[in-house]
Design an enzyme around this catalytic site. Structure first.
Site, mmCIF file in Angstrom:
data_model
loop_
_atom_site.group_PDB
_atom_site.id
_atom_site.type_symbol
_atom_site.label_atom_id
_atom_site.label_comp_id
_atom_site.label_asym_id
_atom_site.label_seq_id
_atom_site.Cartn_x
_atom_site.Cartn_y
_atom_site.Cartn_z
ATOM 1 N N GLU A 121 48.508 48.481 54.050
ATOM 2 C CA GLU A 121 49.892 48.524 54.552
ATOM 3 C C GLU A 121 50.368 49.968 54.588
ATOM 4 O O GLU A 121 49.686 50.845 54.087
ATOM 5 C CB GLU A 121 50.828 47.762 53.583
ATOM 6 C CG GLU A 121 50.484 46.321 53.370
ATOM 7 C CD GLU A 121 51.289 45.710 52.213
ATOM 8 O OE1 GLU A 121 52.260 46.332 51.753
ATOM 9 O OE2 GLU A 121 50.914 44.612 51.793
ATOM 10 N N LYS A 123 53.015 52.887 53.310
ATOM 11 C CA LYS A 123 53.884 53.147 52.147
ATOM 12 C C LYS A 123 55.187 53.746 52.659
ATOM 13 O O LYS A 123 55.240 54.899 53.080
ATOM 14 C CB LYS A 123 53.209 54.090 51.160
ATOM 15 C CG LYS A 123 54.033 54.249 49.889
ATOM 16 C CD LYS A 123 53.255 54.896 48.780
ATOM 17 C CE LYS A 123 53.988 54.801 47.457
ATOM 18 N NZ LYS A 123 55.265 55.499 47.434
ATOM 19 N N ARG A 144 65.357 48.528 41.802
ATOM 20 C CA ARG A 144 64.271 48.384 40.855
ATOM 21 C C ARG A 144 64.693 48.830 39.452
ATOM 22 O O ARG A 144 64.266 48.250 38.455
ATOM 23 C CB ARG A 144 63.081 49.229 41.320
ATOM 24 C CG ARG A 144 61.885 48.995 40.461
ATOM 25 C CD ARG A 144 60.657 49.582 41.110
ATOM 26 N NE ARG A 144 60.581 50.992 40.795
ATOM 27 C CZ ARG A 144 59.456 51.620 40.473
ATOM 28 N NH1 ARG A 144 58.330 50.947 40.465
ATOM 29 N NH2 ARG A 144 59.462 52.888 40.194
ATOM 30 N N GLU A 180 61.314 47.344 50.863
ATOM 31 C CA GLU A 180 61.861 48.696 50.917
ATOM 32 C C GLU A 180 63.012 48.767 51.921
ATOM 33 O O GLU A 180 62.875 48.327 53.057
ATOM 34 C CB GLU A 180 60.729 49.631 51.362
ATOM 35 C CG GLU A 180 60.959 51.071 51.086
ATOM 36 C CD GLU A 180 60.431 51.509 49.713
ATOM 37 O OE1 GLU A 180 59.998 50.639 48.907
ATOM 38 O OE2 GLU A 180 60.467 52.717 49.455
ATOM 39 N N LYS A 323 47.845 58.663 49.443
ATOM 40 C CA LYS A 323 48.838 59.564 50.050
ATOM 41 C C LYS A 323 48.276 60.353 51.225
ATOM 42 O O LYS A 323 47.070 60.392 51.441
ATOM 43 C CB LYS A 323 49.295 60.555 48.981
ATOM 44 C CG LYS A 323 49.998 59.908 47.818
ATOM 45 C CD LYS A 323 51.446 59.762 48.127
ATOM 46 C CE LYS A 323 52.249 59.858 46.835
ATOM 47 N NZ LYS A 323 53.642 60.020 47.068
HETATM 48 S S1 IVH Z 1 53.812 47.287 46.456
HETATM 49 C C1 IVH Z 1 52.680 45.975 42.620
HETATM 50 N N1 IVH Z 1 53.818 48.049 48.960
HETATM 51 O O1 IVH Z 1 56.179 52.461 46.450
HETATM 52 C C2 IVH Z 1 52.955 46.941 43.658
HETATM 53 N N2 IVH Z 1 55.105 49.304 47.405
HETATM 54 O O2 IVH Z 1 55.505 52.722 43.149
HETATM 55 C C3 IVH Z 1 54.395 47.008 43.927
HETATM 56 N N3 IVH Z 1 56.376 51.155 48.406
HETATM 57 O O3 IVH Z 1 59.003 52.387 45.040
HETATM 58 C C4 IVH Z 1 54.733 47.795 45.085
HETATM 59 N N4 IVH Z 1 55.698 50.819 50.467
HETATM 60 O O4 IVH Z 1 59.042 50.588 46.840
HETATM 61 C C5 IVH Z 1 54.278 48.300 47.721
HETATM 62 N N5 IVH Z 1 53.763 48.594 51.223
HETATM 63 C C6 IVH Z 1 54.225 48.823 49.988
HETATM 64 C C7 IVH Z 1 55.105 49.885 49.700
HETATM 65 C C8 IVH Z 1 55.518 50.102 48.384
HETATM 66 C C9 IVH Z 1 56.455 51.568 49.673
HETATM 67 C C10 IVH Z 1 57.073 51.797 47.272
HETATM 68 C C11 IVH Z 1 57.770 50.863 46.376
HETATM 69 C C12 IVH Z 1 57.856 51.595 45.073
HETATM 70 C C13 IVH Z 1 56.676 52.479 45.141
HETATM 71 C C14 IVH Z 1 55.651 51.918 44.226
#
Ligand code: IVH
Length: 786
Positions: A121, A123, A144, A180, A323
């Site tokens: 996916e 980020k 969060r 998000e 990243k």
């Molecule tokens: S999964 C168990 N998927 O990245 C995993 N997080 O440290 C939980 N984020 O602030 C997160 N895109 O909001 C996940 N496709 C995505 C994401 C994502 C951005 C952010 C999330 C959090 C940070 C995770």
């Protein structure tokens, strides 16, 4: 008292229409109605719900405007913790291989075992939130926080228009959606343009914009910001209807099925190389995505394997964020200079020691405006963090305070003071010496030099000749600079007087290029009206506004004579933009410059009479609402139009207060005061005269004149629940509309029932607004009321 059925039905219709428009806007990115129409539907629903509070359902779109400001956020404890995610800092393909190796080791997989299946996916770079739906209704939204406890930001999240207030289909008893909140770069830029025009604070970048908006106590602030949402996971889930999903990919599909926005850029892949490929593919796509990402996320697809892998501290072992190379870097400020734009806007810019950021070498970064420099306290010599996001201009994010160059205080050598003083904006323009003025309450400082300022002259010439404006090939930066400096060109019309002889003498300009330029100028003389308007460089008039003006007014001559209120009733043209256009044409030197262009033979090639629909837009009920009379809301403007169907009569009325006795006292008092101001009656009379003039220019509508849907073309398809096709046709024709049998670009509305086939598909492709029977009847009723 029970609410009458018709009203209940109307409220339900309105809700359905508004949600359909929301979906078109947010999901398909294809707005189906003008903002003003949307606002009217919304206000009607609000009024019905105010009058009958029992009609207000928890999922009504009106809930999105938020309630009262809070004193503080309540705390929410997350029943399923909101985890963070491990970051793979190796930005190369090996990052994906490292993650896969860890997963395989934890699962005890050997070489003989097949590849692990993953979901890849994006980020997103925004703010993580949790949305709690009970029986499909959004009941709570939270940040969060520390993962265990967050803040209750329900009111703010309700204002995010692509978060459904009610899930589609058969939803679980409890469903916590994790995702998000983010802001698109284009939305941010548009928001900032408007904010700057109103003299409000601008938002620094999309991430801060999203986080800052959700953490505001006053929900009106979040409501005013163009936020969006992507779902990427779940927290607590109870009572899944049927078999719950066994994989993360199936879960995401299910979330999308409930009407939640799930980003389309996701893939189910096997093994590490496919993950690395996704990373590379999205890296290449990154500049074109409308929103910021700072990496991609890989998740083990099987929920069973996820459970096996479990967690380490607060991070799951089954996911990783891979990243991209930093979009931020540190470097020193060599100087702070100011640039003067074509509208005179003065922008402080940091000249930097060259630094490599996100794939390019950056030597300059914007500091936006004086307030921003002060807030960040950026000084010469400072070590700063520079950020480059997508294709936007690099910016200075912050100063590293401990790295500031210092010197000993002369009187007290043990004390250190900064080597360089704080930045001050020059009081006069560095290009022309004219005064720099700052509009009251506004953040932007401007050079007052206008046409005497070479920077503004160059900027406006470059804009005029630009690819999206008059498209004069070969008229670049350096050339414009020489032309202005040698006094050959001052206004756009001067360009058309250039001759090969005087051009050929310029630096780096041979006879051939001089001839080419003269030919390119000649070829640019018959632009479309929209390009011509855009080329004039009117503040706040971008390409899309220029197209609206050209489309609705049809000629330059009319645009030049159109008073502000008439501009303000055109679609998507607000008060600030209308004022800016009127100011532009009120300026004698602009009038002279345009006359000179026309005299030089420049003439838009596609002028036409104003659009027939302008007739409806010019109803006094609408014009009154944009006059700028305090308290005269749209609804009150309609009441006023009932009392004074002719604005000229209003302007001449001598016993005004008495005639307005049916309006609430503060409204009538505001109107009386407004009209008593010097010049107001005259400008209202002038508006009435211009309005008559324009009405006389309108082409005769195709249908019966004066009917609300006159000239609109409908296509009917499928089986409607209660109306027979002939009945629907008769209804349309009764109000002056036309019914056609096939869908084309000229179709204004498709009315679709069940089993609609290719016409529906066609309409979708062409962006023709689609109405179901309820919406269709709503439209007829609504039009009838005006
Ligand atoms: S999964 C168990 N998927 O990245 C995993 N997080 O440290 C939980 N984020 O602030 C997160 N895109 O909001 C996940 N496709 C995505 C994401 C994502 C951005 C952010 C999330 C959090 C940070 C995770």
């Amino acid at each position: 008292m029970a609410v009458p059925d018709v009203i209940r039905q109307r409220a339900a219709d309105l809700r359905a229409q508004i949600e359909a428009h929301n979906r078109a806007y947010y999901e398909q990115d294809a707005p189906t109605v003008a903002d003003a129409v949307y606002d009217a539907l919304f206000r009607e629903l609000q009024a019905l719900e105010d009058a009958h509070p029992e009609l207000a359902t928890p999922d009504s779109p009106t809930r999105r405007v938020g309630g009262r400001p809070l004193a503080a956020f309540a705390q929410v404890s997350h029943r399923v913790p909101m985890l963070s995610i491990q970051t793979e800092t190796d930005t190369k393909a090996s990052g994906a291989w490292n993650f896969d190796a860890r997963v395989r080791k934890e699962l005890g997989l050997g070489e003989a075992d097949g590849p692990v299946r993953y979901v890849a996916e994006l980020k997103f770079d925004g703010l993580a939130v949790s949305l709690r739906y009970e029986h499909g209704i959004l009941v709570q939204g939270a940040t969060r926080g520390d993962g265990a406890t967050g803040e209750d930001v329900t009111q703010n999240l309700r204002t995010v228009r692509d978060i459904p207030l009610k899930l589609k289909g058969h939803a679980p008893a409890v469903l916590e959606v994790r995702g998000e909140v983010y802001m698109r770069r284009d939305d941010l830029a548009r928001y900032n343009d408007m904010a700057a025009a109103r003299g409000e604070k601008i938002l620094v970048n999309p991430r801060n914009a999203a986080a800052g908006s959700i953490r505001q106590l006053d929900p009106a602030i979040a409501a005013s910001r163009p936020l969006r949402f992507f779902a990427y996971g779940v927290g607590e889930v109870e009572g899944w209807p049927g078999e719950p999903p066994a994989t993360h990919s199936a879960l995401l599909d299910a979330l999308a099925g409930f009407g939640l926005p799930v980003c389309e850029h996701r893939a189910v892949v096997e093994g590490p190389q496919a993950l690395a490929d996704f990373h590379a593919r999205m890296g290449a796509l990154r500049p074109e995505l409308p929103f910021d990402i700072d990496g991609v996320v890989y998740k083990v697809d099987s929920l069973e394997l996820q459970a096996k892998l479990g967690f380490r501290s607060r991070e799951p072992r089954w996911a990783v964020a891979h990243k991209y190379p930093a979009q931020e870097a540190r470097t020193r400020v060599e100087a702070i200079v100011v640039q003067v734009g074509r509208t005179g806007a003065i922008t402080p810019v940091a000249r930097l020691q060259p630094v490599f950021v996100g794939g390019v070498t950056v030597t300059h970064a914007t500091l936006h405006n004086e307030d921003e420099v002060r807030r960040k306290d950026v000084r010469v010599g400072d070590l700063v963090i520079v950020r480059r996001a997508g294709d936007v201009i690099p910016e200075v994010v912050a100063v590293v305070p401990e790295a500031r160059p210092m010197r000993a205080e002369p009187h007290d050598p043990s004390a250190l003071v900064p080597l360089h003083p704080p930045f001050v904006l020059p009081a006069s323009c560095p290009e022309c010496g004219s005064h720099v003025v700052r509009e009251e309450g506004g953040a932007v400082a401007r050079c007052s030099g206008g046409l005497v300022c070479p920077a503004q002259v160059k900027g406006s010439l470059l804009h005029f000749a630009g690819r999206r404006a008059m498209d004069v090939e070969g008229l670049g930066d350096k050339l414009v600079e020489q032309l202005v400096e040698q006094g050959l060109v001052r206004t756009p019309a001067d360009l058309y007087r250039l001759e090969v002889e005087n051009l050929a003498n310029l630096e780096r300009m041979g006879r051939k290029s001089a001839e080419n330029l003269v030919a390119a100028l000649e070829a640019s003389k018959s632009p479309s009206l929209a390009r011509f308007i855009f080329a004039l460089g009117i503040r706040h008039v971008g390409e899309s506004t220029a197209r609206t003006l050209a489309d609705w007014l049809g000629s330059l001559a009319l645009l030049r004579r159109t008073p502000r209120p008439i501009l303000a009733v055109l679609p998507d043209i607000g008060g600030v933009v209308a004022q800016s256009i009127a100011d532009f044409f009120a300026e004698p030197h602009n009038e002279t410059a345009i006359d000179a262009l026309l005299a030089a033979g420049v003439a838009p090639r596609d002028e036409h009479p104003p659009r027939a629909e302008l007739g409806e837009a010019l109803a006094w009920a609408r014009l009154y609402g944009v006059l700028g009379v305090p308290r005269l809301t749209e609804a009150r403007a309609r009441e006023l139009a009932a009392l004074f169907p002719d604005g000229a009569k209003l302007a001449r009325e001598t016993a005004l207060a008495a005639r307005l006795s049916s309006l609430p006292q503060p409204v009538s008092a505001a109107l009386v005061d407004w009209l008593a101001q010097p010049g107001q009656r005259e400008s209202l009379l002038q508006l009435a005269a211009r309005r008559e003039e324009i009405l006389a220019m309108l082409p005769a509508p195709a249908g019966e004149p004066g009917l609300p849907l006159a000239g609109l073309t409908f296509v009917i398809t499928g089986t409607l629940p209660s109306l027979k096709r002939d009945e629907a046709k008769a209804l349309i024709e009764a109000v002056g509309g036309k019914v056609s049998s096939s869908v084309s670009k000229k179709t204004d509305y498709l009315v679709a029932g069940s089993e609609a086939g290719s016409k529906l598909e066609n309409a979708r492709k062409l962006g023709v607004p689609i109405l179901d029977e309820a919406a269709f009847l709503g439209l007829l009723n609504h039009q009838g009321e005006n």
